[in-house]
Enzyme design. Structure first.
Site, PDB file in Angstrom:
ATOM      1  N   ASP A  65       0.845  -1.113  -0.054  1.00  0.00           N
ATOM      2  CA  ASP A  65      -0.021  -0.093  -0.092  1.00  0.00           C
ATOM      3  C   ASP A  65       0.721   1.036  -0.156  1.00  0.00           C
ATOM      4  OD1 ASP A  65      -2.036   2.124   0.745  1.00  0.00           O
ATOM      5  OD2 ASP A  65      -3.202   0.357   1.173  1.00  0.00           O
ATOM      6  N   LEU A  85     -34.595 -10.866   2.284  1.00  0.00           N
ATOM      7  CA  LEU A  85     -35.731 -10.534   2.427  1.00  0.00           C
ATOM      8  C   LEU A  85     -36.279  -9.920   3.789  1.00  0.00           C
ATOM      9  CD1 LEU A  85     -38.078 -13.321   0.387  1.00  0.00           C
ATOM     10  CD2 LEU A  85     -37.446 -10.841  -0.270  1.00  0.00           C
ATOM     11  N   HIS A  86     -35.367  -9.679   4.432  1.00  0.00           N
ATOM     12  CA  HIS A  86     -35.432  -8.871   5.698  1.00  0.00           C
ATOM     13  C   HIS A  86     -35.532  -7.379   5.499  1.00  0.00           C
ATOM     14  CE1 HIS A  86     -35.490  -9.197  10.089  1.00  0.00           C
ATOM     15  NE2 HIS A  86     -35.014  -8.055  10.131  1.00  0.00           N
ATOM     16  N   GLY A 133     -27.370   0.083   3.260  1.00  0.00           N
ATOM     17  CA  GLY A 133     -26.108   1.180   3.097  1.00  0.00           C
ATOM     18  C   GLY A 133     -24.913   0.345   2.679  1.00  0.00           C
ATOM     19  N   CYS A 146     -21.060  -0.972  -0.777  1.00  0.00           N
ATOM     20  CA  CYS A 146     -21.330  -1.681  -2.032  1.00  0.00           C
ATOM     21  C   CYS A 146     -22.622  -1.453  -2.810  1.00  0.00           C
ATOM     22  CB  CYS A 146     -21.006  -3.182  -1.885  1.00  0.00           C
ATOM     23  SG  CYS A 146     -19.175  -3.695  -1.838  1.00  0.00           S
ATOM     24  N   LYS A 176     -24.674  -1.957   8.974  1.00  0.00           N
ATOM     25  CA  LYS A 176     -25.459  -3.090   9.765  1.00  0.00           C
ATOM     26  C   LYS A 176     -24.669  -3.639  10.838  1.00  0.00           C
ATOM     27  CE  LYS A 176     -22.559  -6.462   6.932  1.00  0.00           C
ATOM     28  NZ  LYS A 176     -22.368  -7.380   5.921  1.00  0.00           N
TER      29      LYS A 176
HETATM   30  C1  UDX Z   1     -22.442  -6.924   0.098  1.00  0.00           C
HETATM   31  C2  UDX Z   1     -22.926  -8.190  -0.677  1.00  0.00           C
HETATM   32  O1  UDX Z   1     -23.538  -8.888   0.293  1.00  0.00           O
HETATM   33  C3  UDX Z   1     -21.430  -8.735  -0.851  1.00  0.00           C
HETATM   34  O2  UDX Z   1     -21.301  -9.849  -1.632  1.00  0.00           O
HETATM   35  C4  UDX Z   1     -20.523  -7.636  -1.774  1.00  0.00           C
HETATM   36  O3  UDX Z   1     -19.226  -7.835  -2.262  1.00  0.00           O
HETATM   37  C5  UDX Z   1     -20.379  -6.317  -0.932  1.00  0.00           C
HETATM   38  O4  UDX Z   1     -21.677  -5.788  -0.656  1.00  0.00           O
HETATM   39  P1  UDX Z   1     -22.055  -5.870   2.669  1.00  0.00           P
HETATM   40  O5  UDX Z   1     -22.496  -4.586   2.085  1.00  0.00           O
HETATM   41  O6  UDX Z   1     -20.766  -5.996   3.532  1.00  0.00           O
HETATM   42  O7  UDX Z   1     -21.783  -6.777   1.112  1.00  0.00           O
HETATM   43  O8  UDX Z   1     -23.383  -6.318   3.329  1.00  0.00           O
HETATM   44  P2  UDX Z   1     -24.601  -7.186   3.223  1.00  0.00           P
HETATM   45  O9  UDX Z   1     -24.697  -7.919   4.394  1.00  0.00           O
HETATM   46  O10 UDX Z   1     -24.760  -7.511   1.871  1.00  0.00           O
HETATM   47  O11 UDX Z   1     -25.835  -6.128   3.577  1.00  0.00           O
HETATM   48  C6  UDX Z   1     -26.044  -4.868   2.690  1.00  0.00           C
HETATM   49  C7  UDX Z   1     -27.148  -3.961   3.261  1.00  0.00           C
HETATM   50  O12 UDX Z   1     -28.553  -4.507   2.973  1.00  0.00           O
HETATM   51  C8  UDX Z   1     -27.062  -3.646   4.596  1.00  0.00           C
HETATM   52  O13 UDX Z   1     -27.369  -2.278   4.956  1.00  0.00           O
HETATM   53  C9  UDX Z   1     -28.153  -4.399   5.374  1.00  0.00           C
HETATM   54  O14 UDX Z   1     -28.599  -4.018   6.757  1.00  0.00           O
HETATM   55  C10 UDX Z   1     -29.005  -4.416   4.151  1.00  0.00           C
HETATM   56  N1  UDX Z   1     -29.951  -5.688   4.330  1.00  0.00           N
HETATM   57  C11 UDX Z   1     -29.587  -6.815   3.813  1.00  0.00           C
HETATM   58  C12 UDX Z   1     -31.379  -5.636   4.481  1.00  0.00           C
HETATM   59  O15 UDX Z   1     -31.896  -4.562   4.819  1.00  0.00           O
HETATM   60  N2  UDX Z   1     -32.263  -6.673   4.565  1.00  0.00           N
HETATM   61  C13 UDX Z   1     -31.536  -7.950   4.080  1.00  0.00           C
HETATM   62  O16 UDX Z   1     -32.345  -8.909   3.978  1.00  0.00           O
HETATM   63  C14 UDX Z   1     -30.104  -7.997   3.953  1.00  0.00           C
END
Ligand code: UDX
Length: 437
Positions: A31, A254-255, A261, A264, A325
């Site tokens: 880095d 589906l939650h 947020g 990604c 999360k």
């Molecule tokens: C995500 C992808 O899952 C991962 O494969 C990718 O490479 C990067 O982005 P991440 O951002 O770490 O990972 O979180 P993830 O667990 O997927 O949740 C994303 C967002 O969706 C969170 O804000 C979470 O609270 C929300 N979420 C997830 C919901 O509101 N409901 C759900 O059922 C699942």
């Protein structure tokens, strides 16, 4: 065993580097940020990620993993170079690829024999070709390399597990030598019979965006169904459970909640829309999901105001959870930001607590009052809002909570508390799409 260089020690680079060294390869994570490298060399992990500290320590102790600020040397010594630098959101939702192209130039300058150049960062479709051209130009057309797209699917909070036991690995390349090299990198996964998709570079680049956008659509969809449940007095959890039993739908993602947020989904959905637009294609479904997500965040803020009949001025509100999360200290695009903004705008006073993200949110809101426990945060507050589904909030002692609050008003944006309990304890409450009796 191969010599691997991972360029970029952010979230993706560090987890990938440590994970690949755990497969038995010799990995150096490089880095340009010298402070970060010094930190890592002292055994300090700059991000909060369960299991990462142990994974890094273990492999450093086995002399398979090291850190350097000398990117050029790392490139020269490597058989495989992973590009894992940041690709932040640039103008019009497109990705800013400055750092990626910078690394491509460094690779071109230091090419001293056959290497596989592999991109892990999420990059727009067509970037592989641009990286290839840069390396060719800078290395004066020395063609001793193959380009591979190997997107990551790491979730924050379970990234170590996701790396070591992935659902699938995507390898996009054009030559058999590159596939063979990558097969060697991921050897333990081949032995485990992890599904490995070998495809073209462009297809691999698209798979990443298509997957993340689909999951974002799924979340926005259930959130909108939850909003209907609010209106008709139905229970969204029963709806999503019943939907999920259908194998074609699956129960995951589906939650309902306060909107997605993180680093990604918000970025990747916008980037995909912007890429499609350039091709003259409107991604109406994904665009709808992006709009619905913003409205969902605003809807949570409105729900909170409604619990106070629209007047929240000078009221003290405790926010439990600031991270986007649970199991992460990341606050990027966190729905808690929208709530803080609304509360500030409406003259409310905030007391916040997050088990991991207090410091990060204070960097964004300098005068945010944060506390070291939920008990301190809720003390004498007029109401409380749960923004993140941390386990310690799932098991909140409601009797204690009620005793500490000035008035028992609660908004559960993650639906983690039992409504029966809140009802029995005399809370005035709201949540996301569950029937109120
Ligand atoms: C995500 C992808 O899952 C991962 O494969 C990718 O490479 C990067 O982005 P991440 O951002 O770490 O990972 O979180 P993830 O667990 O997927 O949740 C994303 C967002 O969706 C969170 O804000 C979470 O609270 C929300 N979420 C997830 C919901 O509101 N409901 C759900 O059922 C699942």
């Amino acid at each position: 065993m191969q010599n691997i260089a991972v360029i970029g020690t952010g979230y993706v680079g560090l987890v990938s580097g440590a994970g690949i060294s755990d497969y038995g390869h010799n990995v150096v994570c490089a880095d340009i940020d010298k402070t970060k490298i010094e930190q890592l060399n002292k055994g300090e992990i700059p991000i909060y990620e369960p299991g990462l500290h142990e994974l890094v320590n273990r492999n450093v102790n086995f002399n398979r993993l090291s850190f350097t600020a000398n990117v050029d040397e790392a490139i020269r010594n490597a058989d495989v170079i992973f590009i894992a630098v940041g690709t932040p959101e640039g103008e019009n939702g497109a990705s800013d690829l400055t750092a990626v192209y910078e690394v491509a130039r460094a690779i071109g300058e230091n090419l001293n024999g056959y290497k596989v150049v592999c991109t892990k960062s999420t990059v727009p479709i067509g970037t592989g070709e641009k990286i290839t051209n840069i390396i060719k130009d800078v290395s004066k057309n020395i063609n001793e390399f193959d380009y591979v797209s190997n997107p990551e699917f790491l979730r924050e909070g379970s990234a170590v597990k996701d790396f070591l036991w992935p659902d699938r690995v995507i390898i996009g390349a054009s030559g058999s030598r590159a596939f063979k090299t990558m097969k060697n990198v991921y050897r333990p996964l081949y032995i485990n019979e992890t599904p490995i998709i070998e495809t073209t570079v462009e297809t691999a680049e698209l798979i990443k965006y298509a997957s993340n956008a689909f999951l974002s659509v799924k979340i926005s969809y259930i959130n909108e169904i939850a909003n209907m449940c609010d209106e008709i007095g139905a229970d969204v959890h029963v709806v999503s459970k019943a939907m999920g039993i259908d194998g074609r739908i699956s129960p995951k993602f589906l939650h309902p909640g306060p909107g997605y947020g993180g680093s990604c989904f918000p970025k990747d959905t916008k980037a995909l829309i912007s890429m499609a637009k350039e091709m003259g294609i409107d991604l109406n479904v994904v665009s709808g999901a992006v709009v619905a997500n913003q409205l969902q965040k605003e809807r949570m803020a409105q729900k909170l105001l409604n619990l106070f009949d629209g007047d929240i001025k000078n009221k003290t509100i405790a926010i439990l959870g600031l991270a986007f999360k649970a199991q992460t200290d990341d606050i990027r695009e966190s729905p808690a930001i929208e709530i803080i903004n609304t509360l500030n705008k409406n003259g409310a006073l905030i007391r916040a607590f997050d088990p991991a993200a207090n410091e990060n949110m204070k960097k964004r809101f300098n005068d945010l009052k944060t506390f070291d426990s939920w008990e301190e945060a809720v003390k004498d507050a007029d109401g409380v809002v749960i923004m993140t589904e941390w386990n310690e909030f799932r098991g909140l002692d409601l009797l204690k909570l009620k005793g500490l609050l000035k008035s028992p008003v609660l908004l559960d944006c993650r639906n983690i508390l039992r409504m029966d309990d809140l009802e029995t304890m005399g809370f005035k409450y709201d949540n996301v799409g569950r029937k109120k009796r």
